[in-house]
Design an enzyme around this catalytic site. Structure first.
Site, mmCIF file in Angstrom:
data_model
loop_
_atom_site.group_PDB
_atom_site.id
_atom_site.type_symbol
_atom_site.label_atom_id
_atom_site.label_comp_id
_atom_site.label_asym_id
_atom_site.label_seq_id
_atom_site.Cartn_x
_atom_site.Cartn_y
_atom_site.Cartn_z
ATOM 1 N N SER A 271 0.818 -1.092 0.018
ATOM 2 C CA SER A 271 -0.100 -0.012 -0.173
ATOM 3 C C SER A 271 0.893 1.351 0.170
ATOM 4 O O SER A 271 1.848 1.092 0.418
ATOM 5 C CB SER A 271 -0.736 -0.022 1.209
ATOM 6 O OG SER A 271 -1.638 -1.089 1.296
HETATM 7 C C1 LIG Z 1 -3.350 -4.022 -0.390
HETATM 8 S S1 LIG Z 1 -2.840 -5.715 -0.265
HETATM 9 C C2 LIG Z 1 -2.210 -5.821 1.314
HETATM 10 C C3 LIG Z 1 -1.029 -5.019 1.713
HETATM 11 C C4 LIG Z 1 -0.129 -5.426 2.812
HETATM 12 N N1 LIG Z 1 -0.829 -5.358 4.155
HETATM 13 C C5 LIG Z 1 1.285 -5.091 2.716
HETATM 14 O O1 LIG Z 1 1.716 -4.488 3.689
HETATM 15 O O2 LIG Z 1 2.096 -5.334 1.575
HETATM 16 C C6 LIG Z 1 -4.484 -6.752 0.148
HETATM 17 C C7 LIG Z 1 -4.189 -8.115 0.214
HETATM 18 O O3 LIG Z 1 -5.448 -8.819 0.724
HETATM 19 C C8 LIG Z 1 -5.238 -9.967 0.279
HETATM 20 N N2 LIG Z 1 -6.927 -10.603 0.364
HETATM 21 C C9 LIG Z 1 -7.788 -10.356 -0.408
HETATM 22 N N3 LIG Z 1 -8.760 -11.042 0.097
HETATM 23 C C10 LIG Z 1 -8.537 -11.661 1.372
HETATM 24 C C11 LIG Z 1 -9.055 -12.516 1.916
HETATM 25 N N4 LIG Z 1 -10.371 -12.716 1.920
HETATM 26 N N5 LIG Z 1 -8.490 -12.766 3.349
HETATM 27 C C12 LIG Z 1 -7.056 -12.509 3.518
HETATM 28 N N6 LIG Z 1 -6.689 -11.702 2.647
HETATM 29 C C13 LIG Z 1 -7.053 -11.259 1.595
HETATM 30 C C14 LIG Z 1 -4.811 -9.986 -1.015
HETATM 31 O O4 LIG Z 1 -4.346 -11.470 -1.421
HETATM 32 C C15 LIG Z 1 -3.965 -8.891 -0.906
HETATM 33 O O5 LIG Z 1 -2.495 -9.571 -0.545
#
Ligand SMILES: C[S@@+](CC[C@H](N)C(=O)[O-])C[C@H]1O[C@@H](n2cnc3c(N)ncnc32)[C@H](O)[C@@H]1O
Length: 402
Positions: free
Chosen positions: A57
Site C-alpha cells: 500500500s
Molecule cells: C493491499 S494488499 C495488502 C498489503 C499488505 N498489508 C502489505 O503490507 O503489503 C491486500 C491483500 O489482501 C489479500 N486478500 C484479499 N482477500 C483476502 C481475504 N479474504 N483474506 C485474506 N486476505 C485477503 C490480497 O491477497 C492482498 O495481498
C-alpha cells in the site's frame, strides 16, 4: 520517505515514526529499484486477469491507518491482507516482543513470499497464515486490534466476536460508493463507534466475503452506472434511453475539485438522496457529451438517476488541480426536476461547510444488536450490520432521508 510523511502530517506519533524508520520497505519489494520502493506510491505485486489483486500500500495511507489503529506495546493484533508482509513488520515493531501479530492472506503464494521478506528484514514476531480472513482467525482470538488492509463491503460477525471488549476494528469499508477507512471501537452494548474516518482506495476482499461489483454497464453509451447496493436498482434500459437525450446545462454556484466530487459532495449526495449514483466512463469514447467525464483520472461523475431523467455534475471550465466551476447537466424529460434537487443538494453541502469523509461520524450496529438513539442518522443497511452516519454540523432538517 519518513521525513515527508511527517511533514505532511501522515506520521504523527513517535511509535509509528520509529517503526517506519526501522523496517526497510525495499526488502518487502525485492526486484524494485530502491528509490521506487520509497516513493509515496502503492506498488502492485500481483495481477489476476489484468486487475491488481495484491499491492504494497501507499506509505501515506499506511501511516494514516497505523495512526488510526493506535497500537500499544503488548497488543495482540490480527491483520487481514498480509500482502508483502511490510505492514505486519511495522506493527510487530510497535507492539514489541510482549505483543503478537498474526497476519492472514487468502493467497498461499503471497504468504510464502511475505515469509521470505520478513526473514530478510530479520522480523521474527509475525505469525503468517494462509486463510480467508472473512472468518478472522479464531486460534489467536481475542485480539486488541483487528485491521484489514483490503476493502470490505460489510463488517463480518467473526471480526467483532474476535475482539476483546473495548477492542478496535479498523477497515476500509464501502459506504455508498465511497471507501472509508473507519476505526471502530467495540462498546459494552455490542455497538461499534467510530470517531476517525478517512478516504481510501483499497483492493477488495476475495473469498467468502467478496461482493460482485455493483457497476451496471450501459453498453451502447460506454458508461457504467454505479448505485448504492441498498437503493432500488434502476431499470438500465430506461436510464440508457434517458442518457441518449441530453437537455439543459445549468451553472452551479459551488466550485468543486475531484476530491469534492467523490468523497465530499459525492458522499453527501449518496448519504442523503435516494437515486444518487455515479456515472463512470467504462470506455475512453463514450456516447455522451464530452463535458460529462472530466473529473478524476478514470473519468466519471456523481449524478441523480431515475427512469425518466438523469442530472449529473459536469465541469464548466478547463480542468485544473483545485476546485473549478461546475454545472449540472440534465438528461431526459425528468432531468429538470432532478437538476433542481442536485443544485439544492450542492447548496446544502456548501452551507454545511463542504464536509468531507473525515467529517462524518459512523456507528456500526451488528445485526441482532439494538441501535443506539441518535438524533438523525442516515441508515445504510448491509447484510451483517447497519451503518448509521451522522454529520456533526448538519441540522436534521437540512438532510433528506435516504
Ligand atoms: C493491499 S494488499 C495488502 C498489503 C499488505 N498489508 C502489505 O503490507 O503489503 C491486500 C491483500 O489482501 C489479500 N486478500 C484479499 N482477500 C483476502 C481475504 N479474504 N483474506 C485474506 N486476505 C485477503 C490480497 O491477497 C492482498 O495481498
Amino acid at each position: 520517505m519518513v521525513d515527508a510523511l511527517r511533514t505532511a502530517g501522515r506520521v504523527r506519533s513517535a511509535a509509528v515514526e520509529e517503526a517506519f524508520r526501522t523496517v526497510p520497505r525495499h526488502l518487502f519489494l525485492p526486484g524494485l529499484a530502491v528509490a521506487d520502493a520509497y516513493a509515496d506510491e502503492a506498488v502492485a505485486v500481483q495481477f489476476t486477469a489484468g486487475v491488481a489483486t495484491s499491492s504494497a500500500s501507499q506509505p501515506s495511507m499506511m501511516a494514516i491507518m497505523l495512526e488510526q489503529l493506535d497500537l500499544r506495546p503488548g497488543h495482540r493484533v490480527l491483520e487481514i491482507g498480509a500482502g508483502t508482509g511490510y505492514n505486519a513488520a511495522l506493527m510487530s515493531r510497535i507492539v514489541g516482543p510482549a505483543g503478537a501479530v498474526t497476519s492472514v492472506d487468502i493467497d498461499e503464494e503471497l504468504v510464502d513470499r511475505a515469509a521470505v521478506h520478513l526473514a530478510s528484514a530479520q522480523v521474527s514476531g509475525v505469525d503468517l497464515v494462509a486463510a480467508d480472513g472473512a472468518h478472522g482467525h479464531p486460534p489467536g482470538a481475542p485480539y486488541d486490534r483487528i485491521v484489514l488492509t483490503v476493502g470490505s463491503d460489510d463488517v463480518q460477525p467473526e471480526w467483532v466476536s474476535q475482539l476483546v471488549p473495548g477492542g478496535r476494528l479498523l477497515l476500509p469499508l464501502a459506504v455508498r460508493g465511497s471507501q472509508l477507512s473507519v476505526a471502530l471501537d467495540l462498546g459494552p452494548d455490542g455497538v461499534l463507534r467510530c470517531d476517525s474516518v478517512r478516504s481510501c482506495a483499497f483492493i477488495r476482499l476475495r473469498g467468502a466475503a467478496a461482493r460482485a461489483d455493483s457497476n451496471r454497464l450501459v453498453e451502447e453509451l460506454g458508461v457504467a452506472l454505479q448505485t448504492p447496493d441498498d437503493y432500488p436498482e434502476p431499470d438500465l434500459a430506461a436510464v440508457a434511453s434517458v442518457l441518449a437525450d441530453p437537455r439543459e446545462r445549468r451553472a452551479a454556484p459551488v466550485p468543486l475539485g475531484a476530491v469534492d466530487v467523490w468523497d465530499g459532495f459525492g458522499l453527501w449526495l449518496a448519504l442523503t438522496e435516494p437515486g444518487a449514483g455515479r456515472l463512470l466512463a467504462a470506455e475512453p469514447e463514450t456516447g455522451l457529451p464530452d463535458d460529462l467525464f472530466p473529473l478524476g483520472s478514470t473519468g466519471g461523475t456523481v449524478a441523480l438517476a431515475a427512469e425518466d431523467g438523469v442530472a449529473a455534475v459536469v465541469l464548466a471550465g478547463p480542468p485544473g488541480p483545485g476546485p473549478g466551476a461546475v454545472a449540472v447537466r440534465e438528461f431526459g424529460p425528468g432531468g429538470a426536476a432532478l437538476g433542481d434537487r442536485l443544485l439544492a443538494a450542492l447548496d446544502e453541502w456548501a452551507a454545511a461547510g463542504r464536509p468531507g469523509a473525515a467529517d462524518w461520524r459512523l456507528t456500526v450496529v451488528p445485526t441482532g444488536v439494538d441501535a443506539p438513539a441518535l438524533p438523525a442518522p442516515q441508515v445504510i443497511v448491509k447484510k451483517h450490520c447497519r451503518v448509521l452516519a451522522e454529520h456533526p454540523r448538519a441540522s436534521s432538517s437540512a438532510i433528506r432521508r435516504g
